[in-house]
Each structure stands twice: as structure tokens, then as C-alpha cells.
Design an enzyme around this catalytic site. Structure first.
Site, PDB file in Angstrom:
ATOM      1  N   TYR A  59       0.835  -1.200   0.000  1.00  0.00           N
ATOM      2  CA  TYR A  59       0.000   0.000   0.000  1.00  0.00           C
ATOM      3  C   TYR A  59       0.871   1.251   0.000  1.00  0.00           C
ATOM      4  CZ  TYR A  59      -3.792  -3.180   1.467  1.00  0.00           C
ATOM      5  OH  TYR A  59      -4.707  -4.190   1.563  1.00  0.00           O
ATOM      6  N   LYS A 241     -12.291   0.630   4.710  1.00  0.00           N
ATOM      7  CA  LYS A 241     -11.293   1.699   4.719  1.00  0.00           C
ATOM      8  C   LYS A 241     -11.979   3.051   4.635  1.00  0.00           C
ATOM      9  CE  LYS A 241      -9.127   4.858   1.955  1.00  0.00           C
ATOM     10  NZ  LYS A 241      -9.662   5.719   0.874  1.00  0.00           N
ATOM     11  N   ARG A 247     -16.949   9.161   8.881  1.00  0.00           N
ATOM     12  CA  ARG A 247     -17.273   7.881   8.260  1.00  0.00           C
ATOM     13  C   ARG A 247     -16.937   6.718   9.180  1.00  0.00           C
ATOM     14  NH1 ARG A 247     -20.908   9.001   4.387  1.00  0.00           N
ATOM     15  NH2 ARG A 247     -20.076  10.384   2.775  1.00  0.00           N
TER      16      ARG A 247
END
Length: 283
Positions: A59, A241, A247
Site C-alpha cells: 500500500y 477503509k 465515516r
């Protein structure tokens, strides 16, 4: 928003339990302008009990691990830390170097669960030996795999020491249920949880008209329905994610409003389970 009084947990084959809802970090750390907001989001997740944090050396070429390391600094004892190794680093010699690099970026001494990111050309026997060498050296506590289909899992189980794997991390969400035909039953029989990555299909699932309408009818957001469905599945760990603290709070709220049997049955009519075997989908 207060943390849920009791968080849903899943048990690994080793007997250790982990949160059923964690935090993924794919694309986290890619944009320096978002760094502080992304760190704040991970820390807010920890506040809410989403203490399983998943990352990988792939990543952002390590940038995600570096950001996670900063985010969990001073809170390491709260976190069940998952990272993944490239297939080309899955040999006995290369895995040691790769793990050391991940440990430096994460600013930790041990990774709790270290996964083979996807199958590669290194023989399984050598990869298992590499994992076990790291475990015996205290660099990792447990190991597992990712993006491995049912045939691959059976091959792993035939490999000496292969049954020490603790999970298979795969794509699984309402719109992609193929693993329910063969892989998930196989894992369930052996007590291995599924770790579901991209539970929103990179956001595309949240725009599906059927899901949007269902969420509206039942007083939830599409994300909460998607996560609630996964959390209702026995032996499934979800790792959504987000780099936005609001969120994260929205995701965590799925824990306190589980879907009813009638709601789950309705979702089965909207997003049907598989009727035949299909290749494992990977993104």
C-alpha cells in the site's frame, strides 16, 4: 458517539479473539494533504473499539504502514495489527527483510498477523517455513493468507505446517458472494474466519439502487447495511477503509444496530447468493 458497550468479536484458530469490525488502509497515506485527517480517522476508530488495523507493504510502497505507525504510536497495546507481504518476498530470505522493513515503518517490534498478500511463485512449503521462522523469532505472532481460493487453501493444508494459518483475507460483500459456494464453507469447517476486504466494493456498492432503497426504508445508511450484513455472517471480519473520522463513526454504528432475520432475508432477495462455483474475484 460513545463506543459500543460490547463489540462483536471473532475467534482465530489459535484461540485469540479479534474485533469483527476493523479498519482497512488501502490508499491511506497516498495523499500528503490528507495525512492528518487519515491519522485522526484511525485514532477515532481505536476510540470506538475498531482496534484491528490492516495494512500492507504494497500500500503506497510502505506509506500506509508509515501512517499507521504514526497513528497507533502510544496506543500499540490496543491494536491487533495486520500487515501483508508481497508474493515475491515470500521466500525464507526475502520475507525476513520485508518483515523488518514493515516493522520499521510501523514503529513496532511485532506484527500480530502477517499475511501472504496473494499466491505467487515461491513454493508454499518455503513460505510456511519463512512465516514460522519469523514467528519463532518474535517478529510476528500469527500468520495467514490473502486472495487464496479453495484449491489454494487445500494445497496449503497439505503443506507441512500450513494448517497454522489463521485467516484468508478475500473480497467479500453483498454484491460479491461467490466464496459462499465453496471457500467459506471450507474455512468454516476448520475454524478460520474470513477477513472481508473492500466491503463497499471501493464505494460502488454504496451507490447500488437496491441497497440505497433498502437503507432508506430501514433507517440506516448504505454503509451500515453493507457492514451489518457482513457482521451477521458467522466467522466474518470486515475491514472497511476510510480516512474520514465521521465515516468511521458511521461504520462503527453498524455494531449497535444489527440487522434482523427478516432484513437479512430481504437482502438475500436483493443480492442473491451463488448458485454455482466461480473463480475467486480479486481487486
Amino acid at each position: 458517539m460513545a463506543a459500543p458497550a460490547s463489540l462483536l468479536r471473532r475467534q482465530l484458530p489459535c484461540g485469540e479473539s479479534v474485533p469483527a469490525l476493523g479498519q482497512g488502509t488501502w490508499h491511506i497515506g497516498d495523499d500528503p494533504r490528507r495525512r492528518q485527517a487519515e491519522i485522526a480517522a484511525i485514532r477515532r476508530g481505536l476510540d470506538l473499539g475498531l482496534t484491528l488495523v490492516d495494512t500492507a507493504e504494497m500500500y503506497g510502497d510502505g506509506r500506509s504502514e508509515e501512517l499507521v505507525g504514526e497513528a497507533i504510536a502510544g496506543r500499540r497495546d490496543e491494536v491487533f495489527l495486520v500487515s501483508k507481504v508481497y508474493p515475491h518476498n515470500a521466500s525464507r530470505r526475502a520475507m525476513g527483510r520485508a518483515c523488518e522493513a514493515s516493522l520499521r515503518r510501523l514503529r513496532v517490534e511485532t506484527i500480530d498477523l502477517y499475511l501472504l498478500h496473494w499466491p505467487g511463485s515461491v513454493p508454499l512449503a518455503e513460505t510456511v517455513q519463512a512465516f514460522e521462522a519469523l514467528r519463532q523469532a518474535g517478529k510476528i505472532r500469527h500468520w495467514g493468507v490473502s486472495n487464496v481460493d479453495s484449491d489454494g487453501m487445500q494445497a496449503l493444508w497439505r503443506t507441512p505446517g500450513g494448517s497454522a494459518a489463521q485467516t484468508d483475507q478475500v473480497l467479500y460483500h453483498l454484491g460479491e458472494r461467490g466464496i459462499e459456494w465453496d471457500l467459506r464453507p471450507w474455512l468454516r469447517e476448520r475454524g478460520l474466519p474470513v477477513m472481508a476486504y473492500s466491503p463497499f466494493n471501493e464505494g460502488r456498492l454504496l451507490r447500488a439502487p437496491a441497497l440505497v432503497a433498502f437503507a432508506r426504508r430501514h433507517g440506516r445508511t448504505p454503509a451500515q447495511v453493507a457492514l451489518g450484513w457482513l457482521l451477521a455472517q458467522d466467522g466474518v471480519i470486515a475491514i472497511p477503509k476510510t480516512g474520514n473520522a465521521a465515516r468511521v463513526e458511521e461504520n462503527a454504528a453498524a455494531l449497535s444496530q444489527p440487522l434482523s432475520a427478516a432484513q437479512l432475508a430481504e437482502l438475500d432477495t436483493l443480492f442473491a447468493p451463488p448458485t454455482a462455483a466461480s473463480p475467486l474475484v480479486v481487486i
